[in-house]
Design a protein around this motif. Sequence first.
Motif, PDB file in Angstrom:
ATOM      1  N   ASN A  30       0.796  -1.230   0.000  1.00 43.61           N
ATOM      2  CA  ASN A  30       0.000   0.000   0.000  1.00 43.61           C
ATOM      3  C   ASN A  30       0.824   1.274   0.000  1.00 43.61           C
ATOM      4  OD1 ASN A  30      -2.140  -1.795   0.306  1.00 43.61           O
ATOM      5  ND2 ASN A  30      -2.074  -1.654   2.521  1.00 43.61           N
ATOM      6  N   ASN A  31       2.157   1.171  -0.147  1.00 43.41           N
ATOM      7  CA  ASN A  31       3.041   2.339  -0.071  1.00 43.41           C
ATOM      8  C   ASN A  31       2.814   3.086   1.243  1.00 43.41           C
ATOM      9  OD1 ASN A  31       5.113   3.964  -0.986  1.00 43.41           O
ATOM     10  ND2 ASN A  31       3.772   5.336  -2.099  1.00 43.41           N
ATOM     11  N   GLN A  32       2.812   2.338   2.344  1.00 38.06           N
ATOM     12  CA  GLN A  32       2.626   2.905   3.676  1.00 38.06           C
ATOM     13  C   GLN A  32       3.864   2.647   4.529  1.00 38.06           C
ATOM     14  OE1 GLN A  32      -0.932   0.987   5.126  1.00 38.06           O
ATOM     15  NE2 GLN A  32      -2.158   2.790   4.659  1.00 38.06           N
ATOM     16  N   VAL A  33       4.043   3.501   5.548  1.00 36.45           N
ATOM     17  CA  VAL A  33       5.120   3.323   6.519  1.00 36.45           C
ATOM     18  C   VAL A  33       4.469   3.318   7.896  1.00 36.45           C
ATOM     19  CG1 VAL A  33       7.313   4.215   7.333  1.00 36.45           C
ATOM     20  CG2 VAL A  33       6.617   4.642   4.995  1.00 36.45           C
ATOM     21  N   LEU A  34       4.976   2.481   8.787  1.00 38.95           N
ATOM     22  CA  LEU A  34       4.385   2.325  10.114  1.00 38.95           C
ATOM     23  C   LEU A  34       5.300   2.935  11.167  1.00 38.95           C
ATOM     24  CD1 LEU A  34       2.039   1.075  11.677  1.00 38.95           C
ATOM     25  CD2 LEU A  34       3.228  -1.085  11.655  1.00 38.95           C
ATOM     26  N   PHE A  35       4.741   3.834  11.996  1.00 40.97           N
ATOM     27  CA  PHE A  35       5.499   4.495  13.060  1.00 40.97           C
ATOM     28  C   PHE A  35       4.825   4.280  14.395  1.00 40.97           C
ATOM     29  CE2 PHE A  35       6.705   7.204   9.446  1.00 40.97           C
ATOM     30  CZ  PHE A  35       8.074   7.268   9.624  1.00 40.97           C
ATOM     31  N   LYS A  36       5.639   4.175  15.456  1.00 40.44           N
ATOM     32  CA  LYS A  36       5.141   4.272  16.820  1.00 40.44           C
ATOM     33  C   LYS A  36       5.152   5.767  17.146  1.00 40.44           C
ATOM     34  CE  LYS A  36       6.645   0.968  19.489  1.00 40.44           C
ATOM     35  NZ  LYS A  36       7.444   0.193  20.464  1.00 40.44           N
ATOM     36  N   VAL A  37       4.040   6.304  17.659  1.00 42.95           N
ATOM     37  CA  VAL A  37       3.940   7.745  17.895  1.00 42.95           C
ATOM     38  C   VAL A  37       3.505   8.020  19.334  1.00 42.95           C
ATOM     39  CG1 VAL A  37       3.416   8.288  15.485  1.00 42.95           C
ATOM     40  CG2 VAL A  37       1.546   7.831  17.055  1.00 42.95           C
ATOM     41  N   LEU A  38       3.604   9.280  19.749  1.00 47.09           N
ATOM     42  CA  LEU A  38       3.141   9.662  21.078  1.00 47.09           C
ATOM     43  C   LEU A  38       1.648   9.388  21.200  1.00 47.09           C
ATOM     44  CD1 LEU A  38       4.916  13.109  21.643  1.00 47.09           C
ATOM     45  CD2 LEU A  38       5.561  10.893  22.561  1.00 47.09           C
ATOM     46  N   ARG A  39       1.192   9.046  22.402  1.00 43.68           N
ATOM     47  CA  ARG A  39      -0.216   8.665  22.581  1.00 43.68           C
ATOM     48  C   ARG A  39      -1.170   9.825  22.403  1.00 43.68           C
ATOM     49  NH1 ARG A  39      -1.284   5.583  27.485  1.00 43.68           N
ATOM     50  NH2 ARG A  39      -3.353   5.579  26.627  1.00 43.68           N
ATOM     51  N   ASP A  40      -0.689  11.078  22.567  1.00 39.61           N
ATOM     52  CA  ASP A  40      -1.592  12.228  22.394  1.00 39.61           C
ATOM     53  C   ASP A  40      -1.393  12.925  21.045  1.00 39.61           C
ATOM     54  OD1 ASP A  40       0.896  13.227  22.941  1.00 39.61           O
ATOM     55  OD2 ASP A  40       0.206  14.783  24.317  1.00 39.61           O
ATOM     56  N   ALA A  41      -0.671  12.276  20.120  1.00 39.41           N
ATOM     57  CA  ALA A  41      -0.429  12.864  18.799  1.00 39.41           C
ATOM     58  C   ALA A  41      -1.696  12.793  17.950  1.00 39.41           C
ATOM     59  CB  ALA A  41       0.709  12.134  18.101  1.00 39.41           C
ATOM     60  N   VAL A  64      -3.848   3.554  15.016  1.00 36.29           N
ATOM     61  CA  VAL A  64      -4.322   2.400  15.777  1.00 36.29           C
ATOM     62  C   VAL A  64      -3.844   2.547  17.213  1.00 36.29           C
ATOM     63  CG1 VAL A  64      -4.178  -0.096  16.040  1.00 36.29           C
ATOM     64  CG2 VAL A  64      -4.169   0.896  13.761  1.00 36.29           C
ATOM     65  N   ASN A  65      -4.777   2.468  18.175  1.00 40.30           N
ATOM     66  CA  ASN A  65      -4.419   2.454  19.593  1.00 40.30           C
ATOM     67  C   ASN A  65      -4.401   1.012  20.069  1.00 40.30           C
ATOM     68  OD1 ASN A  65      -4.177   5.239  20.421  1.00 40.30           O
ATOM     69  ND2 ASN A  65      -6.336   5.412  19.879  1.00 40.30           N
ATOM     70  N   THR A  66      -3.246   0.554  20.575  1.00 38.29           N
ATOM     71  CA  THR A  66      -3.112  -0.814  21.049  1.00 38.29           C
ATOM     72  C   THR A  66      -2.966  -0.806  22.558  1.00 38.29           C
ATOM     73  OG1 THR A  66      -1.924  -1.325  19.016  1.00 38.29           O
ATOM     74  CG2 THR A  66      -1.806  -2.946  20.769  1.00 38.29           C
ATOM     75  N   LYS A  67      -3.813  -1.566  23.247  1.00 41.85           N
ATOM     76  CA  LYS A  67      -3.711  -1.643  24.699  1.00 41.85           C
ATOM     77  C   LYS A  67      -2.547  -2.549  25.082  1.00 41.85           C
ATOM     78  CE  LYS A  67      -8.228  -0.413  26.176  1.00 41.85           C
ATOM     79  NZ  LYS A  67      -9.599  -0.792  25.940  1.00 41.85           N
ATOM     80  N   GLY A  68      -1.873  -2.193  26.171  1.00 41.26           N
ATOM     81  CA  GLY A  68      -0.747  -2.995  26.640  1.00 41.26           C
ATOM     82  C   GLY A  68      -1.218  -4.314  27.210  1.00 41.26           C
ATOM     83  N   LYS A  69      -0.456  -5.365  26.937  1.00 36.90           N
ATOM     84  CA  LYS A  69      -0.813  -6.688  27.442  1.00 36.90           C
ATOM     85  C   LYS A  69      -0.517  -6.779  28.932  1.00 36.90           C
ATOM     86  CE  LYS A  69       0.095  -9.486  23.360  1.00 36.90           C
ATOM     87  NZ  LYS A  69       0.872 -10.633  22.873  1.00 36.90           N
ATOM     88  N   VAL A  70      -1.338  -7.548  29.634  1.00 35.95           N
ATOM     89  CA  VAL A  70      -1.073  -7.853  31.039  1.00 35.95           C
ATOM     90  C   VAL A  70      -0.140  -9.049  31.073  1.00 35.95           C
ATOM     91  CG1 VAL A  70      -2.079  -8.617  33.214  1.00 35.95           C
ATOM     92  CG2 VAL A  70      -3.267  -6.932  31.817  1.00 35.95           C
TER      93      VAL A  70
END
Length: 103
Positions: A30-41, A64-70
């Motif tokens: 899809n010509n996309q790049v994936l970044f981890k970003v600040l949660r309030d960005a 995408v917001n991913t919840k942290g695993k327990v």
Amino acid sequence: MSTQFNEGRLAQVLVAPVISEKATQVGEQNNQVLFKVLRDATKPEIKAAVELLFKVEVAAVSVVNTKGKVKRFGGRIGRRDHVKKAYVSLKAGQELNFSGEAA
């Protein structure tokens, strides 16, 4: 466009690129790049940051917001951090290179 954002803030919005099999597959298809970003960005902030730091044109941003695993650490129960990931779609003909060698 980046005049409405603080450049110091934009430099901090992108935490790290995500390098994985899924990210590579999405990038090729899809010509996309994936970044981890600040949660309030926000999406406009992410777009401005990518355009400012990498000098490319961005078509769209999906988040995408991913919840942290327990998880258990020994006898204790803990939780990994929550993560916000941004799928950045680049305009046709645009490319980002993370491998480190100059193109």
